[in-house]
Design an enzyme around this catalytic site. Sequence first.
Site, PDB file in Angstrom:
ATOM      1  N   GLU A   1       0.810  -1.228  -0.127  1.00 47.87           N
ATOM      2  CA  GLU A   1       0.025  -0.071   0.019  1.00 47.87           C
ATOM      3  C   GLU A   1       0.933   1.277  -0.010  1.00 47.87           C
ATOM      4  O   GLU A   1       0.293   2.412   0.275  1.00 47.87           O
ATOM      5  CB  GLU A   1      -0.790  -0.080   1.392  1.00 47.87           C
ATOM      6  CG  GLU A   1      -1.893  -1.332   1.093  1.00 47.87           C
ATOM      7  CD  GLU A   1      -3.001  -1.323   2.287  1.00 47.87           C
ATOM      8  OE1 GLU A   1      -2.776  -0.512   3.327  1.00 47.87           O
ATOM      9  OE2 GLU A   1      -3.799  -2.228   2.179  1.00 47.87           O
TER      10      GLU A   1
ATOM     11  N   LYS B   1     -15.531  -1.264   2.341  1.00 49.32           N
ATOM     12  CA  LYS B   1     -14.925  -1.906   1.433  1.00 49.32           C
ATOM     13  C   LYS B   1     -15.764  -2.617   0.284  1.00 49.32           C
ATOM     14  O   LYS B   1     -16.456  -3.432   0.456  1.00 49.32           O
ATOM     15  CB  LYS B   1     -13.674  -3.175   1.653  1.00 49.32           C
ATOM     16  CG  LYS B   1     -12.677  -2.673   2.409  1.00 49.32           C
ATOM     17  CD  LYS B   1     -11.967  -3.675   2.870  1.00 49.32           C
ATOM     18  CE  LYS B   1     -10.730  -3.168   3.701  1.00 49.32           C
ATOM     19  NZ  LYS B   1      -9.813  -4.356   4.311  1.00 49.32           N
TER      20      LYS B   1
END
Length: 430
Positions: free
Chosen positions: A207, A339
């Site tokens: 990330e 999400k």
Amino acid sequence: MTTIAKILAREILDSRGNPTLEAEVTLDDGSFGRAAVPSGASTGTKEAVELRDGDKTRYLGKGVRHAVDNVNGTIAETLKNFDAADQQGLDRRLIDLDGTENKGRLGANALLGVSLAAAHAVAASRKQPLWQYLSTITEADVALPVPMMNIINGGAHADNNVDFQEFMVLPVGCSSFSEALRAGTEIFHSLKSVLKGHGLSTAVGDEGGFAPDFRSNVEALDTILEAIGKAGYTAGEDILLGLDVASSEFYDNGKYNLVGENKRLTSEQFVDFLADWVAQYPIISIEDGLAEDDWAGWKLLTDRVGKKVQLVGDDLFVTNPKIFKQGIDSGTANAILIKVNQIGTLTETLEAIAMAHAANYASIVSHRSGETEDTTIADIAVATTATQIKTGSLCRSDRVAKYNQLLRIEQALGSGARYAGRDAFVSIKR
């Protein structure tokens, strides 16, 4: 007209070099929408099914041709001539077409790609940016979210000895999103300098955060505090800290195994451990502090620190309104991570956010560790007043793309742009 003329899907690559699905929806008026589906590394066991081919001779079994075929065949045929402006009806048709509780027949990746692409197409037809179109569905005030910037990666997102998956900075003391982004960026570069000074690696994880081989989890916190100060900011005032513990990843036989601290803790002991950190550091948010099946431990943590710290359920709730309701009814956690691919349609995503708002739970719109250049989640965060967004660190274009989209939205809103700042934490008293 917003009638669907054509649906097309293809296999593309995500930020980890794994296949994922991209869908396109074209309307009768020629308007066009495209969306790419993300993929997670640490996943909740109750997430909607991401359909993979399993053919070990191709992409190590991770291909998504079956999901692509499902879009180009069954889904495209069923939704031809459907009004894409009826987002709820479209998503219900997709859910019914799949016919399973976990979207395992056609694949949540197939359903989600079409669901999001349809929204993009309708926005294009109406000559509106996506966030503006979505706000007509949510009927929510728009706001720029506080970025939860993952500047140190550990756990399943990095190859190091750090147990906790994410160490984040939250620039709550800034007056605008653009200033918050600047603060986070300056801290990121300051951290790189600090790590080099300590002789530690400045390689980054999935990330975009640094992934140094710290001796312990607490060393990561101390190093971030040093970087914040070096960048000219004050921890606890300008900048608060957030953690994604991702504790399901190191929970085994009822114990939490902390390699960094060389400890094996019961739920009660691990709650004490986290509460001690909250007392010592300016931590405002803890995600997945307990394992997804440790509801008793979650309740202990909520009772212990839930009035002063945001406790975020990710693996615990998996963006599923049915599971989330159990948490609300039992007073477990006080925030939910959103999400889109955990649940598989835009409508169900918006439903989970609306549930959070109604129950005074915070909602945080989030990326996955396997991302693409798609920026849909930035628009969702603004259109739902989610107040916070997780989309990684300040490098890697798959992460920065979302930040850049938020900058565009802020500019488009002009004087009407509102940054959530310290008001982002709706579920706790500040």
